[in-house]
Enzyme design. Structure first.
Site, PDB file in Angstrom:
ATOM      1  N   LYS A 119       0.832  -1.215   0.000  1.00 41.63           N
ATOM      2  CA  LYS A 119       0.000   0.000   0.000  1.00 41.63           C
ATOM      3  C   LYS A 119       0.865   1.262   0.000  1.00 41.63           C
ATOM      4  O   LYS A 119       0.633   2.192  -0.759  1.00 41.63           O
ATOM      5  CB  LYS A 119      -0.889  -0.017   1.252  1.00 41.63           C
ATOM      6  N   ASN A 120       1.879   1.277   0.883  1.00 40.42           N
ATOM      7  CA  ASN A 120       2.640   2.517   1.045  1.00 40.42           C
ATOM      8  C   ASN A 120       3.608   2.784  -0.103  1.00 40.42           C
ATOM      9  O   ASN A 120       4.177   3.870  -0.202  1.00 40.42           O
ATOM     10  CB  ASN A 120       3.372   2.527   2.391  1.00 40.42           C
TER      11      ASN A 120
ATOM     12  N   ARG B  62      -3.766  10.420   4.646  1.00 41.01           N
ATOM     13  CA  ARG B  62      -2.646  11.333   4.651  1.00 41.01           C
ATOM     14  C   ARG B  62      -1.779  11.251   3.402  1.00 41.01           C
ATOM     15  O   ARG B  62      -1.236  12.239   2.931  1.00 41.01           O
ATOM     16  CB  ARG B  62      -1.799  10.975   5.864  1.00 41.01           C
TER      17      ARG B  62
ATOM     18  N   CYS C 272      -4.162  12.699  13.231  1.00 37.77           N
ATOM     19  CA  CYS C 272      -4.886  11.439  13.248  1.00 37.77           C
ATOM     20  C   CYS C 272      -4.569  10.741  14.562  1.00 37.77           C
ATOM     21  O   CYS C 272      -3.768  11.243  15.348  1.00 37.77           O
ATOM     22  CB  CYS C 272      -4.541  10.582  12.045  1.00 37.77           C
TER      23      CYS C 272
ATOM     24  N   ARG D  10       1.212  14.425  13.436  1.00 31.98           N
ATOM     25  CA  ARG D  10       1.649  14.214  12.053  1.00 31.98           C
ATOM     26  C   ARG D  10       1.678  15.505  11.218  1.00 31.98           C
ATOM     27  O   ARG D  10       0.848  15.720  10.329  1.00 31.98           O
ATOM     28  CB  ARG D  10       0.814  13.131  11.380  1.00 31.98           C
TER      29      ARG D  10
ATOM     30  N   ASP E  43       5.180   0.577  11.918  1.00 32.72           N
ATOM     31  CA  ASP E  43       3.948  -0.080  11.458  1.00 32.72           C
ATOM     32  C   ASP E  43       3.844  -1.536  11.910  1.00 32.72           C
ATOM     33  O   ASP E  43       2.834  -2.189  11.649  1.00 32.72           O
ATOM     34  CB  ASP E  43       3.845   0.004   9.919  1.00 32.72           C
TER      35      ASP E  43
ATOM     36  N   ILE F 181       8.965   6.862  16.455  1.00 34.41           N
ATOM     37  CA  ILE F 181       8.487   7.599  15.273  1.00 34.41           C
ATOM     38  C   ILE F 181       7.229   8.398  15.620  1.00 34.41           C
ATOM     39  O   ILE F 181       7.133   9.582  15.314  1.00 34.41           O
ATOM     40  CB  ILE F 181       8.175   6.639  14.089  1.00 34.41           C
TER      41      ILE F 181
ATOM     42  N   ARG G  35      -8.430  -0.332   5.077  1.00 29.04           N
ATOM     43  CA  ARG G  35      -7.555   0.676   4.459  1.00 29.04           C
ATOM     44  C   ARG G  35      -6.237   0.064   4.022  1.00 29.04           C
ATOM     45  O   ARG G  35      -5.622   0.549   3.079  1.00 29.04           O
ATOM     46  CB  ARG G  35      -7.253   1.800   5.461  1.00 29.04           C
TER      47      ARG G  35
HETATM   48  N1  EPU Z   1       7.189  14.360  10.417  1.00 25.33           N
HETATM   49  C1  EPU Z   1       7.421  15.679  10.681  1.00 25.33           C
HETATM   50  N2  EPU Z   1       7.170  16.580   9.706  1.00 25.33           N
HETATM   51  C2  EPU Z   1       6.708  16.211   8.481  1.00 25.33           C
HETATM   52  C3  EPU Z   1       6.470  14.854   8.228  1.00 25.33           C
HETATM   53  C4  EPU Z   1       6.733  13.956   9.227  1.00 25.33           C
HETATM   54  O1  EPU Z   1       7.839  16.040  11.778  1.00 25.33           O
HETATM   55  O2  EPU Z   1       6.512  17.095   7.633  1.00 25.33           O
HETATM   56  C5  EPU Z   1       7.452  13.368  11.475  1.00 25.33           C
HETATM   57  C6  EPU Z   1       6.227  12.547  11.825  1.00 25.33           C
HETATM   58  O3  EPU Z   1       5.422  13.216  12.782  1.00 25.33           O
HETATM   59  C7  EPU Z   1       6.843  11.294  12.375  1.00 25.33           C
HETATM   60  C8  EPU Z   1       8.089  11.144  11.513  1.00 25.33           C
HETATM   61  O4  EPU Z   1       8.353  12.437  10.952  1.00 25.33           O
HETATM   62  O5  EPU Z   1       7.262  11.492  13.695  1.00 25.33           O
HETATM   63  C9  EPU Z   1       7.970  10.148  10.413  1.00 25.33           C
HETATM   64  O6  EPU Z   1       6.786  10.357   9.702  1.00 25.33           O
HETATM   65  P1  EPU Z   1       6.731  10.112   8.150  1.00 25.33           P
HETATM   66  O7  EPU Z   1       6.596  11.429   7.464  1.00 25.33           O
HETATM   67  O8  EPU Z   1       7.856   9.241   7.733  1.00 25.33           O
HETATM   68  O9  EPU Z   1       5.397   9.339   7.991  1.00 25.33           O
HETATM   69  P2  EPU Z   1       4.559   9.358   6.701  1.00 25.33           P
HETATM   70  O10 EPU Z   1       5.474   9.472   5.544  1.00 25.33           O
HETATM   71  O11 EPU Z   1       3.455  10.344   6.823  1.00 25.33           O
HETATM   72  C10 EPU Z   1       4.625   6.798   6.175  1.00 25.33           C
HETATM   73  C11 EPU Z   1       3.638   5.679   6.147  1.00 25.33           C
HETATM   74  C12 EPU Z   1       3.170   5.352   7.536  1.00 25.33           C
HETATM   75  C13 EPU Z   1       4.391   4.978   8.363  1.00 25.33           C
HETATM   76  C14 EPU Z   1       5.434   6.101   8.327  1.00 25.33           C
HETATM   77  C15 EPU Z   1       6.724   5.758   9.024  1.00 25.33           C
HETATM   78  C16 EPU Z   1       2.570   5.962   3.999  1.00 25.33           C
HETATM   79  C17 EPU Z   1       1.338   6.245   3.229  1.00 25.33           C
HETATM   80  N3  EPU Z   1       2.497   6.056   5.311  1.00 25.33           N
HETATM   81  O12 EPU Z   1       3.926   7.898   6.730  1.00 25.33           O
HETATM   82  O13 EPU Z   1       2.311   4.229   7.425  1.00 25.33           O
HETATM   83  O14 EPU Z   1       4.007   4.730   9.692  1.00 25.33           O
HETATM   84  O15 EPU Z   1       5.753   6.420   6.957  1.00 25.33           O
HETATM   85  O16 EPU Z   1       7.293   4.635   8.467  1.00 25.33           O
HETATM   86  O17 EPU Z   1       3.602   5.639   3.423  1.00 25.33           O
HETATM   87  C18 EPU Z   1       0.558   2.802   8.005  1.00 25.33           C
HETATM   88  O18 EPU Z   1       0.727   2.223   6.922  1.00 25.33           O
HETATM   89  O19 EPU Z   1      -0.175   2.333   8.903  1.00 25.33           O
HETATM   90  C19 EPU Z   1       1.230   4.066   8.236  1.00 25.33           C
HETATM   91  C20 EPU Z   1       0.846   4.926   9.180  1.00 25.33           C
END
Ligand code: EPU
Length: 420
Positions: free
Chosen positions: A22-23, A92, A116, A121, A307, A329, A399
């Site tokens: 998915k991701n 997101r 969320c 986030r 995850d 994280i 999802r």
């Molecule tokens: N963060 C910031 N600023 C930003 C973006 C992120 O501070 O602008 C912080 C977040 O709050 C968190 C950390 O950076 O503490 C990492 O977040 P990240 O941005 O990597 O998360 P994401 O890219 O929004 C993806 C996955 C998540 C997974 C995370 C971490 C997708 C669609 N989602 O989210 O997947 O937990 O990376 O590996 O790729 C899930 O599948 O259940 C899921 C939540």
């Protein structure tokens, strides 16, 4: 609304095939906005999130259909540059259309995704990266409005307080591929899903080096063309079935897996006493002896994935001894703790740590899913609990897990859906 009912106590045995990730898929679908030419993405899981992203693409003017695991995206016309609140707020990953829309159409208006249940986030890193490429940004009525006649390559440090960001790296990389000149992303996320996106972009004609490392270099090109790609297997779904095998004292051959993507998970489960054998495309996980408690800390890839945190907590909740699970994280990603405790687990949360005192058995109970991985954790606990467990709000599961109950049934689990 449906709930999932599980009667615990069956040893799971047999084979299961893992779906596409998915991701990886969601940002790759966003990347199709970078070209007018057709794109064909194979191995796409049929999930609620997949369908949300297809609806977003359609709202922007693309024809986007999923048929038997193949997504086809066509259409040369963009009818819109606005990604609507109703769609973005439910998922997101849809914020990832910002980079490609801006690069292609010179303007983009994308709803802010909001918080969320797993934490606040923020999207500051996405915005920092897009701004560094020369875009003007403003926040208007809950939307990010970005404009740039032509983005300009730049050196961008994308590390945040919790390390690198997967979707921010994706978003900025997608904007930079059509920027003028060279972009260097420092502290880029190294997750396999980022690599899969970069591979698609390269197939589309982008010039990218260093993906899979913290430094990604992108030489902007004028335009991209269509591409065909097969999505990598979902490492989190695979990890979830690994735990399903162990928690039920089972023996499962998990097919369509790249074990290299699961290094930290395999290492921890072996430390706990699991028997794991690997081939190029499968992993067999067997329970042979009583497991030991383990300490787990979630980290960006190649560390233990956040995850998988909730699922490993289910396993440790019935493993005699004390395990400490530390979430680095999303420090608030612990909504499943109270629900596991309803089933008889002994887990105490202290800040970013969960201290798990393994109990002899869990007892089935009505529990509520709060997010995708918490739902999986509760379903796993239900597989081993005495009596019946019902997990409500299973739209969270839909999802991110393709046909979870069917796959578990094929392995012998007593699991079914009921109306709430
Ligand atoms: N963060 C910031 N600023 C930003 C973006 C992120 O501070 O602008 C912080 C977040 O709050 C968190 C950390 O950076 O503490 C990492 O977040 P990240 O941005 O990597 O998360 P994401 O890219 O929004 C993806 C996955 C998540 C997974 C995370 C971490 C997708 C669609 N989602 O989210 O997947 O937990 O990376 O590996 O790729 C899930 O599948 O259940 C899921 C939540």
């Amino acid at each position: 609304m449906d709930k999932l009912v599980i009667e615990g106590g069956t040893r799971l045995k047999g084979e299961v095939a893992i779906s596409g990730a998915k991701n990886a898929l969601l940002p790759i679908l966003a990347a199709t906005l970078l070209t007018e030419e057709p794109c064909v993405i194979k191995g796409a899981p049929n999930l609620r999130d997949t369908n949300t992203m297809l609806r977003i693409l359609r709202s922007l003017g693309k024809n986007a259909e999923l048929n038997k695991g193949v997504v086809t995206v066509t259409s040369t016309k963009y009818k819109n540059f606005v990604a609507d609140y109703k769609l973005v707020s439910t998922m997101r990953a849809s914020f990832c259309v910002l980079g490609p829309l801006l690069a292609k159409l010179k303007k983009a208006k994308v709803s802010l995704p909001g918080g969320c249940v797993i934490g606040i986030r923020p999207v500051d890193l996405h915005l920092k990266g897009i701004k560094s490429l020369g875009a003007s940004l403003s926040i208007e009525s809950g939307y990010v409005v970005a404009k740039a006649d032509r983005l300009k390559g730049s050196r961008i440090y994308l590390g945040g307080i919790c390390g690198s960001s997967v979707l921010a790296t994706d978003n900025v990389m997608m904007a930079a591929v059509l920027a003028e000149g060279k972009t260097i992303i420092e502290a880029a996320a190294c997750e396999p899903e980022v690599i899969d996106l970069a591979c698609v972009l390269v197939k589309m004609g982008a010039k990218i080096n260093g993906f899979g490392t913290p430094i990604i270099e992108i030489e902007g090109v004028k335009q991209l063309h269509g591409a065909e790609h097969t999505i990598i297997p979902d490492r989190i779904e695979a990890g979830t079935f690994m735990i399903a095998s162990l928690i039920t004292k089972g023996d499962i051959l998990i097919k369509n897996v790249l074990y290299q993507h699961l290094g930290a998970v395999i290492d921890k489960l072996e430390e706990a006493g699991a028997f794991i054998s690997r081939t190029d495309s499968s992993v067999r996980v067997r329970f042979k002896r009583r497991l030991k408690p383990i300490n787990v800390t979630t980290l960006p890839y190649p560390g233990f994935p956040t995850d998988m945190q909730a699922q490993v907590m289910s396993l440790m909740s019935i493993t005699t001894g004390i395990s400490v699970i530390t979430e680095k994280i999303y420090p608030d990603r612990f909504m499943h703790v109270a629900e596991l405790n309803r089933m008889g687990a002994h887990i105490q949360r202290e800040g970013p740590h969960a201290i798990v005192e393994g109990v002899k058995e869990l007892s089935g109970a009505p529990v509520m899913a709060s997010d995708l991985r918490a739902s999986a954790c509760l379903a796993l606990a239900g597989l081993v609990a005495r009596g019946k467990t019902s997990v409500s709000r299973i739209y969270h599961l839909e999802r991110g897990y393709e046909n979870l109950e069917g796959k578990l049934q094929d392995l012998g689990a007593k699991i079914w859906r009921e109306k709430e």
